[in-house]
Design a protein around this motif. Sequence first.
Motif, PDB file in Angstrom:
ATOM      1  N   GLU A 197       1.074  -1.224   0.087  1.00  0.00           N
ATOM      2  CA  GLU A 197       0.073   0.065  -0.012  1.00  0.00           C
ATOM      3  C   GLU A 197       0.883   1.261   0.056  1.00  0.00           C
ATOM      4  O   GLU A 197       0.603   2.267  -0.717  1.00  0.00           O
ATOM      5  CB  GLU A 197      -0.879  -0.070   1.202  1.00  0.00           C
ATOM      6  N   LEU A 198       1.863   1.204   0.977  1.00  0.00           N
ATOM      7  CA  LEU A 198       2.470   2.441   0.861  1.00  0.00           C
ATOM      8  C   LEU A 198       3.726   2.711  -0.005  1.00  0.00           C
ATOM      9  O   LEU A 198       4.177   3.688  -0.487  1.00  0.00           O
ATOM     10  CB  LEU A 198       3.227   2.705   2.405  1.00  0.00           C
ATOM     11  N   GLY A 199       4.265   1.282  -0.282  1.00  0.00           N
ATOM     12  CA  GLY A 199       5.422   1.572  -1.357  1.00  0.00           C
ATOM     13  C   GLY A 199       5.262   2.250  -2.537  1.00  0.00           C
ATOM     14  O   GLY A 199       6.050   3.023  -2.802  1.00  0.00           O
ATOM     15  N   PRO A 200       4.476   1.983  -3.377  1.00  0.00           N
ATOM     16  CA  PRO A 200       4.065   2.815  -4.370  1.00  0.00           C
ATOM     17  C   PRO A 200       4.120   4.284  -4.182  1.00  0.00           C
ATOM     18  O   PRO A 200       4.760   4.977  -5.092  1.00  0.00           O
ATOM     19  CB  PRO A 200       2.796   2.218  -5.208  1.00  0.00           C
ATOM     20  N   ILE A 201       3.357   4.711  -3.422  1.00  0.00           N
ATOM     21  CA  ILE A 201       3.447   6.130  -2.848  1.00  0.00           C
ATOM     22  C   ILE A 201       4.650   6.790  -2.604  1.00  0.00           C
ATOM     23  O   ILE A 201       5.131   7.710  -3.323  1.00  0.00           O
ATOM     24  CB  ILE A 201       2.183   6.309  -2.001  1.00  0.00           C
ATOM     25  N   PHE A 202       5.355   6.022  -1.919  1.00  0.00           N
ATOM     26  CA  PHE A 202       6.802   6.670  -1.444  1.00  0.00           C
ATOM     27  C   PHE A 202       7.532   6.448  -2.689  1.00  0.00           C
ATOM     28  O   PHE A 202       8.456   7.400  -2.757  1.00  0.00           O
ATOM     29  CB  PHE A 202       7.227   5.975  -0.256  1.00  0.00           C
ATOM     30  N   HIS A 203       7.554   5.480  -3.315  1.00  0.00           N
ATOM     31  CA  HIS A 203       8.483   5.256  -4.576  1.00  0.00           C
ATOM     32  C   HIS A 203       8.364   6.196  -5.521  1.00  0.00           C
ATOM     33  O   HIS A 203       9.296   6.937  -6.004  1.00  0.00           O
ATOM     34  CB  HIS A 203       8.294   3.748  -5.423  1.00  0.00           C
ATOM     35  N   GLU A 204       7.084   6.783  -5.833  1.00  0.00           N
ATOM     36  CA  GLU A 204       6.758   7.778  -6.671  1.00  0.00           C
ATOM     37  C   GLU A 204       7.103   9.118  -5.989  1.00  0.00           C
ATOM     38  O   GLU A 204       8.099   9.903  -6.740  1.00  0.00           O
ATOM     39  CB  GLU A 204       5.170   7.963  -7.010  1.00  0.00           C
ATOM     40  N   ALA A 205       6.953   9.238  -5.053  1.00  0.00           N
ATOM     41  CA  ALA A 205       7.338  10.699  -4.174  1.00  0.00           C
ATOM     42  C   ALA A 205       8.811  10.983  -3.955  1.00  0.00           C
ATOM     43  O   ALA A 205       9.222  12.194  -4.137  1.00  0.00           O
ATOM     44  CB  ALA A 205       6.458  10.807  -3.018  1.00  0.00           C
ATOM     45  N   LEU A 206       9.475   9.970  -3.782  1.00  0.00           N
ATOM     46  CA  LEU A 206      11.042   9.905  -3.286  1.00  0.00           C
ATOM     47  C   LEU A 206      12.022   9.421  -4.329  1.00  0.00           C
ATOM     48  O   LEU A 206      13.022   9.018  -4.081  1.00  0.00           O
ATOM     49  CB  LEU A 206      11.009   9.399  -1.813  1.00  0.00           C
ATOM     50  N   SER A 207      11.527   9.116  -5.628  1.00  0.00           N
ATOM     51  CA  SER A 207      12.396   8.488  -6.554  1.00  0.00           C
ATOM     52  C   SER A 207      13.526   8.872  -6.769  1.00  0.00           C
ATOM     53  O   SER A 207      13.691  10.367  -6.862  1.00  0.00           O
ATOM     54  CB  SER A 207      11.712   8.279  -8.049  1.00  0.00           C
ATOM     55  N   GLY A 208      14.679   8.547  -6.613  1.00  0.00           N
ATOM     56  CA  GLY A 208      16.028   9.003  -6.702  1.00  0.00           C
ATOM     57  C   GLY A 208      16.519   9.760  -5.523  1.00  0.00           C
ATOM     58  O   GLY A 208      17.570  10.175  -5.416  1.00  0.00           O
ATOM     59  N   ARG A 209      15.645  10.036  -4.414  1.00  0.00           N
ATOM     60  CA  ARG A 209      16.145  10.949  -3.281  1.00  0.00           C
ATOM     61  C   ARG A 209      15.799  10.264  -1.917  1.00  0.00           C
ATOM     62  O   ARG A 209      15.792  10.714  -1.005  1.00  0.00           O
ATOM     63  CB  ARG A 209      15.102  12.038  -3.251  1.00  0.00           C
ATOM     64  N   TRP A 210      15.994   8.630  -1.967  1.00  0.00           N
ATOM     65  CA  TRP A 210      15.870   7.942  -0.599  1.00  0.00           C
ATOM     66  C   TRP A 210      17.046   8.229   0.488  1.00  0.00           C
ATOM     67  O   TRP A 210      16.513   8.341   1.513  1.00  0.00           O
ATOM     68  CB  TRP A 210      15.958   6.410  -0.947  1.00  0.00           C
ATOM     69  N   ASN A 211      18.076   8.372  -0.210  1.00  0.00           N
ATOM     70  CA  ASN A 211      19.054   8.641   0.994  1.00  0.00           C
ATOM     71  C   ASN A 211      18.988   9.930   1.498  1.00  0.00           C
ATOM     72  O   ASN A 211      19.308  10.124   2.788  1.00  0.00           O
ATOM     73  CB  ASN A 211      20.612   8.622   0.178  1.00  0.00           C
ATOM     74  N   GLU A 212      18.657  10.998   0.763  1.00  0.00           N
ATOM     75  CA  GLU A 212      18.278  12.348   1.096  1.00  0.00           C
ATOM     76  C   GLU A 212      17.033  12.093   2.266  1.00  0.00           C
ATOM     77  O   GLU A 212      17.071  12.982   3.355  1.00  0.00           O
ATOM     78  CB  GLU A 212      18.024  13.150  -0.014  1.00  0.00           C
ATOM     79  N   HIS A 213      16.220  11.631   1.748  1.00  0.00           N
ATOM     80  CA  HIS A 213      14.949  11.415   2.653  1.00  0.00           C
ATOM     81  C   HIS A 213      15.202  10.762   4.113  1.00  0.00           C
ATOM     82  O   HIS A 213      14.896  11.191   4.993  1.00  0.00           O
ATOM     83  CB  HIS A 213      13.848  10.893   1.998  1.00  0.00           C
ATOM     84  N   LEU A 214      16.161   9.803   4.059  1.00  0.00           N
ATOM     85  CA  LEU A 214      16.557   9.092   5.213  1.00  0.00           C
ATOM     86  C   LEU A 214      17.108  10.120   6.214  1.00  0.00           C
ATOM     87  O   LEU A 214      16.932   9.915   7.328  1.00  0.00           O
ATOM     88  CB  LEU A 214      17.338   7.963   4.806  1.00  0.00           C
ATOM     89  N   ALA A 215      18.025  10.637   5.545  1.00  0.00           N
ATOM     90  CA  ALA A 215      18.863  11.532   6.230  1.00  0.00           C
ATOM     91  C   ALA A 215      17.912  12.726   6.970  1.00  0.00           C
ATOM     92  O   ALA A 215      18.133  13.021   8.268  1.00  0.00           O
ATOM     93  CB  ALA A 215      20.043  12.503   5.338  1.00  0.00           C
ATOM     94  N   ILE A 216      16.907  13.275   5.975  1.00  0.00           N
ATOM     95  CA  ILE A 216      16.044  14.029   6.822  1.00  0.00           C
ATOM     96  C   ILE A 216      15.184  13.575   7.821  1.00  0.00           C
ATOM     97  O   ILE A 216      14.956  14.364   8.682  1.00  0.00           O
ATOM     98  CB  ILE A 216      14.933  14.540   5.598  1.00  0.00           C
ATOM     99  N   MET A 217      14.645  12.383   7.637  1.00  0.00           N
ATOM    100  CA  MET A 217      13.951  11.703   8.707  1.00  0.00           C
ATOM    101  C   MET A 217      14.775  11.316  10.076  1.00  0.00           C
ATOM    102  O   MET A 217      14.306  11.670  11.236  1.00  0.00           O
ATOM    103  CB  MET A 217      13.275  10.325   8.203  1.00  0.00           C
ATOM    104  N   VAL A 218      16.173  10.937   9.727  1.00  0.00           N
ATOM    105  CA  VAL A 218      17.003  10.915  11.108  1.00  0.00           C
ATOM    106  C   VAL A 218      17.138  12.278  11.840  1.00  0.00           C
ATOM    107  O   VAL A 218      16.929  12.434  12.960  1.00  0.00           O
ATOM    108  CB  VAL A 218      18.331  10.473  10.707  1.00  0.00           C
ATOM    109  N   ASP A 219      17.233  13.401  11.192  1.00  0.00           N
ATOM    110  CA  ASP A 219      17.283  14.986  11.644  1.00  0.00           C
ATOM    111  C   ASP A 219      16.084  14.961  12.152  1.00  0.00           C
ATOM    112  O   ASP A 219      15.869  15.567  13.519  1.00  0.00           O
ATOM    113  CB  ASP A 219      17.437  15.705  10.751  1.00  0.00           C
ATOM    114  N   PHE A 220      14.896  14.896  11.536  1.00  0.00           N
ATOM    115  CA  PHE A 220      13.605  15.003  12.132  1.00  0.00           C
ATOM    116  C   PHE A 220      13.307  14.174  13.474  1.00  0.00           C
ATOM    117  O   PHE A 220      12.862  14.978  14.483  1.00  0.00           O
ATOM    118  CB  PHE A 220      12.495  14.459  11.124  1.00  0.00           C
ATOM    119  N   TRP A 221      13.444  13.013  13.539  1.00  0.00           N
ATOM    120  CA  TRP A 221      13.380  12.054  14.907  1.00  0.00           C
ATOM    121  C   TRP A 221      14.405  12.717  15.932  1.00  0.00           C
ATOM    122  O   TRP A 221      14.298  12.650  17.080  1.00  0.00           O
ATOM    123  CB  TRP A 221      13.363  10.740  14.463  1.00  0.00           C
ATOM    124  N   SER A 222      15.601  13.005  15.429  1.00  0.00           N
ATOM    125  CA  SER A 222      16.469  13.318  16.515  1.00  0.00           C
ATOM    126  C   SER A 222      16.110  14.660  16.944  1.00  0.00           C
ATOM    127  O   SER A 222      16.234  14.930  18.209  1.00  0.00           O
ATOM    128  CB  SER A 222      17.851  13.580  15.743  1.00  0.00           C
TER     129      SER A 222
END
Length: 141
Positions: free
Chosen positions: A41-66
Amino acid sequence: MASRPTTIRSIPIITPAEGVTEKMIRELVVTFYDRVLRDPELGPIFHEALSGRWNEHLAIMVDFWSSIALRTARYSGKPQAAHADMDLTPELFGRWLDLFGETAREILEPDVAEFFIGRAQRIAESLQIGLGIGPKALRLP
């Protein structure tokens, strides 16, 4: 004349969450988003929204939760704007929360997991309100 007791309002002091480390945050984020990508359910939405930007997104989410858990103030994004163009529903938020809760409970100590789950629930509620979806969304006539 009887004196009335004074009521002092206490303002909570926001302190870092007890027992949370940067390593825990990174493990939670990486493990959770790996599961999101594989979720039907979630995979296709996130693949489309963040295609090619996963490492950037993960870094942002680590900063967010930190920023949330450790008060590091590293996150300065705009979550409402980031999610505005995504085709999200209350059911998808529910799926996201279920997956997040499962992941947190699996890899973190119980009290730390519940801290993250509680924050995630409030964040999801706030996002839904801001996006105008969900049961608490503000709907103007």
